[in-house]
Scaffold this motif. Structure first.
Motif, PDB file in Angstrom:
ATOM      1  N   LYS A   1      -7.539 107.377 -26.736  1.00 26.28           N
ATOM      2  CA  LYS A   1      -6.977 107.448 -25.391  1.00 26.28           C
ATOM      3  C   LYS A   1      -5.496 107.080 -25.417  1.00 26.28           C
ATOM      4  O   LYS A   1      -4.672 107.724 -24.763  1.00 26.28           O
ATOM      5  N   ALA A   2      -5.143 106.042 -26.170  1.00 26.30           N
ATOM      6  CA  ALA A   2      -3.743 105.628 -26.275  1.00 26.30           C
ATOM      7  C   ALA A   2      -2.895 106.728 -26.889  1.00 26.30           C
ATOM      8  O   ALA A   2      -1.769 106.984 -26.452  1.00 26.30           O
ATOM      9  N   SER A   3      -3.454 107.399 -27.893  1.00 29.70           N
ATOM     10  CA  SER A   3      -2.747 108.495 -28.542  1.00 29.70           C
ATOM     11  C   SER A   3      -2.475 109.629 -27.558  1.00 29.70           C
ATOM     12  O   SER A   3      -1.371 110.178 -27.509  1.00 29.70           O
ATOM     13  N   LYS A   4      -3.481 109.967 -26.775  1.00 28.69           N
ATOM     14  CA  LYS A   4      -3.326 111.025 -25.762  1.00 28.69           C
ATOM     15  C   LYS A   4      -2.272 110.628 -24.728  1.00 28.69           C
ATOM     16  O   LYS A   4      -1.484 111.459 -24.281  1.00 28.69           O
ATOM     17  N   THR A   5      -2.285 109.360 -24.333  1.00 30.90           N
ATOM     18  CA  THR A   5      -1.317 108.874 -23.344  1.00 30.90           C
ATOM     19  C   THR A   5       0.103 108.998 -23.885  1.00 30.90           C
ATOM     20  O   THR A   5       0.996 109.488 -23.192  1.00 30.90           O
TER      21      THR A   5
END
Length: 64
Positions: free
Chosen positions: A52-56
């Motif tokens: 999720k952090a990567s996508k953000t």
């Protein structure tokens, strides 16, 4: 050390205490550090958080 009693005494899972201490060294408040360290109790949970952090970061256009 954060107590296992919970409530106003604070609570951090024993397996995540090293993560909690690292966040505290970075200057986070006890509450914020506990929230973050307790969020990823198991490896799959931490992996999901990392994805999720990567996508953000990708959505916001940040570079590596």
């Amino acid at each position: 050390m954060v107590s296992s009693r919970g409530g106003r005494y604070g609570f951090v899972y024993t397996s995540r205490f090293s993560a909690y201490r690292a966040l505290r060294r970075k200057g986070l408040t006890k509450t914020r550090a506990a929230e973050i360290s307790n969020a990823g109790r198991s490896f799959p949970q931490r992996s999901a958080m990392a994805r999720k952090a990567s996508k953000t970061r990708q959505a916001r256009g940040r570079r590596r």
